[in-house]
Scaffold this motif. Structure first.
Motif, short mmCIF file in Angstrom:
data_model
loop_
_atom_site.label_atom_id
_atom_site.label_comp_id
_atom_site.label_asym_id
_atom_site.label_seq_id
_atom_site.Cartn_x
_atom_site.Cartn_y
_atom_site.Cartn_z
N LYS A 2 0.91 -1.15 -0.14
CA LYS A 2 0.05 -0.24 0.07
C LYS A 2 0.92 1.28 0.00
O LYS A 2 1.93 1.28 0.79
CB LYS A 2 -1.06 -0.23 1.22
N PRO A 58 -10.71 9.90 -5.86
CA PRO A 58 -11.16 8.72 -5.70
C PRO A 58 -10.91 7.84 -6.72
O PRO A 58 -10.59 6.53 -6.30
CB PRO A 58 -12.54 8.67 -5.16
N LYS A 59 -11.08 8.00 -8.03
CA LYS A 59 -10.91 7.12 -8.91
C LYS A 59 -9.52 6.89 -9.21
O LYS A 59 -9.13 5.68 -9.47
CB LYS A 59 -11.64 7.88 -10.25
N LYS A 61 -7.10 6.97 -6.75
CA LYS A 61 -6.67 6.04 -5.70
C LYS A 61 -6.76 4.88 -5.79
O LYS A 61 -6.41 3.74 -5.70
CB LYS A 61 -7.13 6.72 -4.36
N LYS A 62 -8.30 4.63 -6.23
CA LYS A 62 -8.86 3.13 -6.70
C LYS A 62 -7.96 2.42 -7.58
O LYS A 62 -7.75 1.17 -7.34
CB LYS A 62 -10.44 3.22 -7.03
N PHE A 63 -7.64 3.15 -8.68
CA PHE A 63 -6.91 2.69 -9.68
C PHE A 63 -5.52 2.16 -9.02
O PHE A 63 -5.08 1.29 -9.43
CB PHE A 63 -6.85 3.43 -10.95
N ALA A 65 -4.75 1.65 -6.05
CA ALA A 65 -4.84 0.44 -5.17
C ALA A 65 -4.97 -0.81 -5.99
O ALA A 65 -4.42 -1.88 -5.56
CB ALA A 65 -5.84 0.66 -4.19
N SER A 66 -5.36 -0.76 -7.01
CA SER A 66 -5.79 -2.03 -7.96
C SER A 66 -4.39 -2.44 -8.44
O SER A 66 -4.18 -3.64 -8.74
CB SER A 66 -6.82 -1.86 -8.86
N ASP A 69 -2.52 -4.06 -5.80
CA ASP A 69 -3.00 -5.28 -5.49
C ASP A 69 -2.78 -6.47 -6.36
O ASP A 69 -2.32 -7.55 -6.17
CB ASP A 69 -4.53 -5.40 -5.11
N GLU A 162 -7.46 2.42 -16.87
CA GLU A 162 -8.43 3.47 -16.62
C GLU A 162 -8.48 4.42 -17.64
O GLU A 162 -7.35 4.78 -18.21
CB GLU A 162 -8.21 4.06 -15.26
#
Length: 179
Positions: A2, A58-59, A61-63, A65-66, A69, A162
């Motif tokens: 992370k 947020p978009k 950050k989500k990308f 994080a993906s 992962d 994205e």
């Protein structure tokens, strides 16, 4: 893996110089694009292309994080320094060909305008020992495959990617510091 926030007490002073560009240079770089590449595109295609693209935090950050992962699944030893995001210049299809956008809902008013496609990269050694940033894509069986191939054959996978930000135009450019 992370990503850790960088803005701890005192961190702003440590990082502020690394993430700044003189406003006049930013203005000049943007003007160079608009006066050259954008004008050429507009003239050649007969359109008014967008001059900027905006993504909400947020978009992004989500990308990210993906990406982290999927990279961890592909290579648990991969460090944050081994990861990156490649930004590909891209363009939406003509309005007549909009059916290809069926699985990726984007407003038709974006037809023919440019966009950015973000693809994760993972640093990997090539056959000569040189470290390269390879585009990577998780496959349906849980493995991660390099998206590049010498044969340049299409890969029939869903790519971790994205692209849909807000283009200006067609959206209102008010609020932009560098019009």
């Amino acid at each position: 893996m992370k990503t850790k926030p960088t803005l701890k007490p005192g961190a702003l002073e440590e990082t502020s110089g690394a993430n700044t560009i003189a406003s006049e240079l930013v203005r000049k770089l943007i003007a160079n694009y608009r006066d050259n590449q954008m004008q050429a595109v507009n003239k050649e295609l007969g359109i008014t292309d967008s001059h900027s693209i905006w993504f909400d935090l947020p978009k992004l950050k989500k990308f990210i994080a993906s990406v982290e992962d999927e990279a961890k699944k592909a290579n648990p030893e991969a460090s944050e320094e081994d990861l990156g995001i490649r930004f590909y210049y891209a363009a939406y299809p003509k309005a007549d060909d909009w059916a290809i956008m069926e699985s990726h809902p984007v407003e038709r008013e974006y037809a023919e305008r440019h966009t950015l496609v973000m693809i994760p990269t993972l640093k990997k050694e090539d056959e000569t020992g040189k470290m390269l940033n390879h585009d990577f894509c998780p496959s349906n069986d849980g493995s991660t495959l390099a998206m590049t191939s010498k044969a340049k054959q299409p890969i029939n996978l869903e790519a971790l990617a994205e692209n849909h930000g807000t283009l200006s135009p067609p959206h209102d450019p008010r609020g932009e510091e560098f019009p």
